[in-house]
Motif scaffolding. Structure first.
Motif, PDB file in Angstrom:
ATOM      1  N   ILE A   1       0.897  -5.643   0.408  1.00 31.55           N
ATOM      2  CA  ILE A   1       1.363  -4.264   0.585  1.00 31.55           C
ATOM      3  C   ILE A   1       2.284  -4.152   1.798  1.00 31.55           C
ATOM      4  CG2 ILE A   1       0.605  -1.926   1.217  1.00 31.55           C
ATOM      5  CD1 ILE A   1      -1.920  -2.502  -0.554  1.00 31.55           C
ATOM      6  N   LEU A   2       1.873  -4.756   2.907  1.00 32.78           N
ATOM      7  CA  LEU A   2       2.676  -4.681   4.138  1.00 32.78           C
ATOM      8  C   LEU A   2       4.010  -5.402   3.990  1.00 32.78           C
ATOM      9  CD1 LEU A   2      -0.087  -5.124   6.870  1.00 32.78           C
ATOM     10  CD2 LEU A   2       0.943  -3.007   6.029  1.00 32.78           C
ATOM     11  N   GLU A   3       4.028  -6.530   3.274  1.00 35.47           N
ATOM     12  CA  GLU A   3       5.282  -7.258   3.035  1.00 35.47           C
ATOM     13  C   GLU A   3       6.274  -6.406   2.250  1.00 35.47           C
ATOM     14  OE1 GLU A   3       4.454 -10.937   1.042  1.00 35.47           O
ATOM     15  OE2 GLU A   3       3.448 -11.801   2.798  1.00 35.47           O
ATOM     16  N   LYS A   4       5.767  -5.706   1.244  1.00 38.31           N
ATOM     17  CA  LYS A   4       6.650  -4.942   0.349  1.00 38.31           C
ATOM     18  C   LYS A   4       7.005  -3.561   0.904  1.00 38.31           C
ATOM     19  CE  LYS A   4       8.130  -3.978  -4.023  1.00 38.31           C
ATOM     20  NZ  LYS A   4       8.962  -4.707  -4.916  1.00 38.31           N
ATOM     21  N   TYR A   5       6.024  -2.865   1.513  1.00 42.63           N
ATOM     22  CA  TYR A   5       6.238  -1.475   1.910  1.00 42.63           C
ATOM     23  C   TYR A   5       6.109  -1.198   3.402  1.00 42.63           C
ATOM     24  CZ  TYR A   5       6.431  -0.272  -2.972  1.00 42.63           C
ATOM     25  OH  TYR A   5       6.809  -0.192  -4.283  1.00 42.63           O
ATOM     26  N   GLY A   6       5.583  -2.141   4.169  1.00 42.42           N
ATOM     27  CA  GLY A   6       5.472  -1.929   5.610  1.00 42.42           C
ATOM     28  C   GLY A   6       4.219  -1.187   6.038  1.00 42.42           C
ATOM     29  N   SER A   7       3.625  -0.438   5.118  1.00 43.78           N
ATOM     30  CA  SER A   7       2.386   0.277   5.432  1.00 43.78           C
ATOM     31  C   SER A   7       1.674   0.671   4.139  1.00 43.78           C
ATOM     32  CB  SER A   7       2.673   1.543   6.245  1.00 43.78           C
ATOM     33  OG  SER A   7       3.302   2.524   5.442  1.00 43.78           O
ATOM     34  N   GLN A   8       0.362   0.850   4.260  1.00 40.51           N
ATOM     35  CA  GLN A   8      -0.409   1.338   3.116  1.00 40.51           C
ATOM     36  C   GLN A   8       0.029   2.756   2.763  1.00 40.51           C
ATOM     37  OE1 GLN A   8      -4.648   1.072   3.518  1.00 40.51           O
ATOM     38  NE2 GLN A   8      -4.622  -1.140   3.830  1.00 40.51           N
ATOM     39  N   ALA A   9       0.372   3.537   3.770  1.00 35.85           N
ATOM     40  CA  ALA A   9       0.767   4.926   3.530  1.00 35.85           C
ATOM     41  C   ALA A   9       1.998   5.004   2.631  1.00 35.85           C
ATOM     42  CB  ALA A   9       1.018   5.641   4.859  1.00 35.85           C
ATOM     43  N   GLU A  10       2.989   4.155   2.890  1.00 31.97           N
ATOM     44  CA  GLU A  10       4.216   4.163   2.088  1.00 31.97           C
ATOM     45  C   GLU A  10       3.932   3.691   0.665  1.00 31.97           C
ATOM     46  OE1 GLU A  10       8.124   4.747   0.933  1.00 31.97           O
ATOM     47  OE2 GLU A  10       6.951   5.580   2.571  1.00 31.97           O
ATOM     48  N   CYS A  11       3.120   2.652   0.528  1.00 29.51           N
ATOM     49  CA  CYS A  11       2.755   2.153  -0.799  1.00 29.51           C
ATOM     50  C   CYS A  11       2.004   3.242  -1.566  1.00 29.51           C
ATOM     51  CB  CYS A  11       1.913   0.899  -0.673  1.00 29.51           C
ATOM     52  SG  CYS A  11       1.449   0.161  -2.266  1.00 29.51           S
ATOM     53  N   ALA A  12       1.060   3.891  -0.914  1.00 36.27           N
ATOM     54  CA  ALA A  12       0.286   4.961  -1.552  1.00 36.27           C
ATOM     55  C   ALA A  12       1.201   6.107  -1.986  1.00 36.27           C
ATOM     56  CB  ALA A  12      -0.793   5.470  -0.601  1.00 36.27           C
ATOM     57  N   ARG A  13       2.200   6.431  -1.168  1.00 28.84           N
ATOM     58  CA  ARG A  13       3.139   7.500  -1.510  1.00 28.84           C
ATOM     59  C   ARG A  13       3.890   7.152  -2.790  1.00 28.84           C
ATOM     60  NH1 ARG A  13       8.109   8.640  -1.634  1.00 28.84           N
ATOM     61  NH2 ARG A  13       8.816   6.686  -0.730  1.00 28.84           N
ATOM     62  N   VAL A  14       4.341   5.910  -2.893  1.00 28.12           N
ATOM     63  CA  VAL A  14       5.058   5.457  -4.087  1.00 28.12           C
ATOM     64  C   VAL A  14       4.138   5.513  -5.310  1.00 28.12           C
ATOM     65  CG1 VAL A  14       6.180   3.461  -5.162  1.00 28.12           C
ATOM     66  CG2 VAL A  14       6.686   4.048  -2.787  1.00 28.12           C
TER      67      VAL A  14
ATOM     68  N   LEU B   1      -0.972  -0.752  -9.135  1.00 27.84           N
ATOM     69  CA  LEU B   1      -0.710  -1.615  -7.973  1.00 27.84           C
ATOM     70  C   LEU B   1       0.192  -2.780  -8.363  1.00 27.84           C
ATOM     71  CD1 LEU B   1      -4.083  -1.870  -6.025  1.00 27.84           C
ATOM     72  CD2 LEU B   1      -1.840  -1.424  -5.028  1.00 27.84           C
ATOM     73  N   ALA B   2      -0.099  -3.422  -9.476  1.00 28.91           N
ATOM     74  CA  ALA B   2       0.718  -4.551  -9.927  1.00 28.91           C
ATOM     75  C   ALA B   2       2.159  -4.116 -10.160  1.00 28.91           C
ATOM     76  CB  ALA B   2       0.121  -5.152 -11.196  1.00 28.91           C
ATOM     77  N   GLU B   3       2.327  -2.983 -10.803  1.00 28.01           N
ATOM     78  CA  GLU B   3       3.673  -2.461 -11.071  1.00 28.01           C
ATOM     79  C   GLU B   3       4.381  -2.088  -9.769  1.00 28.01           C
ATOM     80  OE1 GLU B   3       5.481   1.534 -13.071  1.00 28.01           O
ATOM     81  OE2 GLU B   3       3.915   0.513 -14.192  1.00 28.01           O
ATOM     82  N   THR B   4       3.673  -1.406  -8.883  1.00 31.88           N
ATOM     83  CA  THR B   4       4.258  -0.954  -7.622  1.00 31.88           C
ATOM     84  C   THR B   4       4.657  -2.134  -6.735  1.00 31.88           C
ATOM     85  OG1 THR B   4       2.917   1.061  -7.697  1.00 31.88           O
ATOM     86  CG2 THR B   4       3.843   0.467  -5.568  1.00 31.88           C
ATOM     87  N   LEU B   5       3.816  -3.171  -6.723  1.00 29.86           N
ATOM     88  CA  LEU B   5       4.079  -4.332  -5.872  1.00 29.86           C
ATOM     89  C   LEU B   5       4.901  -5.402  -6.583  1.00 29.86           C
ATOM     90  CD1 LEU B   5       0.551  -4.575  -4.230  1.00 29.86           C
ATOM     91  CD2 LEU B   5       2.660  -3.735  -3.168  1.00 29.86           C
ATOM     92  N   ASP B   6       5.203  -5.181  -7.853  1.00 30.28           N
ATOM     93  CA  ASP B   6       6.009  -6.097  -8.655  1.00 30.28           C
ATOM     94  C   ASP B   6       5.400  -7.497  -8.695  1.00 30.28           C
ATOM     95  OD1 ASP B   6       8.153  -6.647 -10.334  1.00 30.28           O
ATOM     96  OD2 ASP B   6       9.403  -7.375  -8.686  1.00 30.28           O
ATOM     97  N   VAL B   7       4.104  -7.521  -8.998  1.00 30.85           N
ATOM     98  CA  VAL B   7       3.367  -8.786  -9.146  1.00 30.85           C
ATOM     99  C   VAL B   7       2.562  -8.724 -10.437  1.00 30.85           C
ATOM    100  CG1 VAL B   7       3.221  -9.241  -6.659  1.00 30.85           C
ATOM    101  CG2 VAL B   7       1.379  -7.989  -7.791  1.00 30.85           C
ATOM    102  N   PRO B   8       2.121  -9.865 -10.949  1.00 30.80           N
ATOM    103  CA  PRO B   8       1.275  -9.853 -12.154  1.00 30.80           C
ATOM    104  C   PRO B   8      -0.081  -9.194 -11.876  1.00 30.80           C
ATOM    105  CG  PRO B   8       2.092 -12.073 -11.691  1.00 30.80           C
ATOM    106  CD  PRO B   8       2.450 -11.223 -10.517  1.00 30.80           C
ATOM    107  N   VAL B   9      -0.661  -8.622 -12.895  1.00 28.77           N
ATOM    108  CA  VAL B   9      -1.982  -8.001 -12.780  1.00 28.77           C
ATOM    109  C   VAL B   9      -2.993  -9.019 -12.257  1.00 28.77           C
ATOM    110  CG1 VAL B   9      -3.890  -7.032 -14.136  1.00 28.77           C
ATOM    111  CG2 VAL B   9      -1.552  -6.231 -14.527  1.00 28.77           C
ATOM    112  N   SER B  10      -2.857 -10.263 -12.676  1.00 29.11           N
ATOM    113  CA  SER B  10      -3.797 -11.306 -12.243  1.00 29.11           C
ATOM    114  C   SER B  10      -3.803 -11.479 -10.725  1.00 29.11           C
ATOM    115  CB  SER B  10      -3.479 -12.630 -12.926  1.00 29.11           C
ATOM    116  OG  SER B  10      -2.185 -13.073 -12.586  1.00 29.11           O
ATOM    117  N   THR B  11      -2.680 -11.267 -10.080  1.00 27.07           N
ATOM    118  CA  THR B  11      -2.602 -11.366  -8.616  1.00 27.07           C
ATOM    119  C   THR B  11      -3.472 -10.304  -7.974  1.00 27.07           C
ATOM    120  OG1 THR B  11      -0.370 -12.267  -8.723  1.00 27.07           O
ATOM    121  CG2 THR B  11      -1.052 -11.297  -6.624  1.00 27.07           C
TER     122      THR B  11
END
Length: 64
Positions: free
Chosen positions: A9-22, A48-58
């Motif tokens: 989450i931090l790598e992609k969005y910098g914070s949980q707050a930003e990821c949660a907003r998306v 989460l998988a879609e937002t972080l652009d990773v497979p569901v398995s991750t």
């Protein structure tokens, strides 16, 4: 490669707050999933998988 869901989450969005907003969720809701204090619903895992652009398995691997 991230070693935890939070790192991812931090790598992609910098914070949980930003990821949660998306995701259109609250930071508190996401934080409880990350800390495994709340069981993630299938819809949350998919989102989460879609937002972080990773497979569901991750996401599943990080939460198990």
């Amino acid at each position: 490669m991230a070693k935890s869901l939070n790192e991812l989450i931090l790598e992609k969005y910098g914070s949980q707050a930003e990821c949660a907003r998306v995701m259109n969720k609250t930071r508190q809701y996401l934080n409880k999933i990350v800390l495994k204090q709340r069981e993630a619903k299938v819809t949350d895992i998919n989102l989460l998988a879609e937002t972080l652009d990773v497979p569901v398995s991750t996401i599943v691997n990080f939460l198990s």
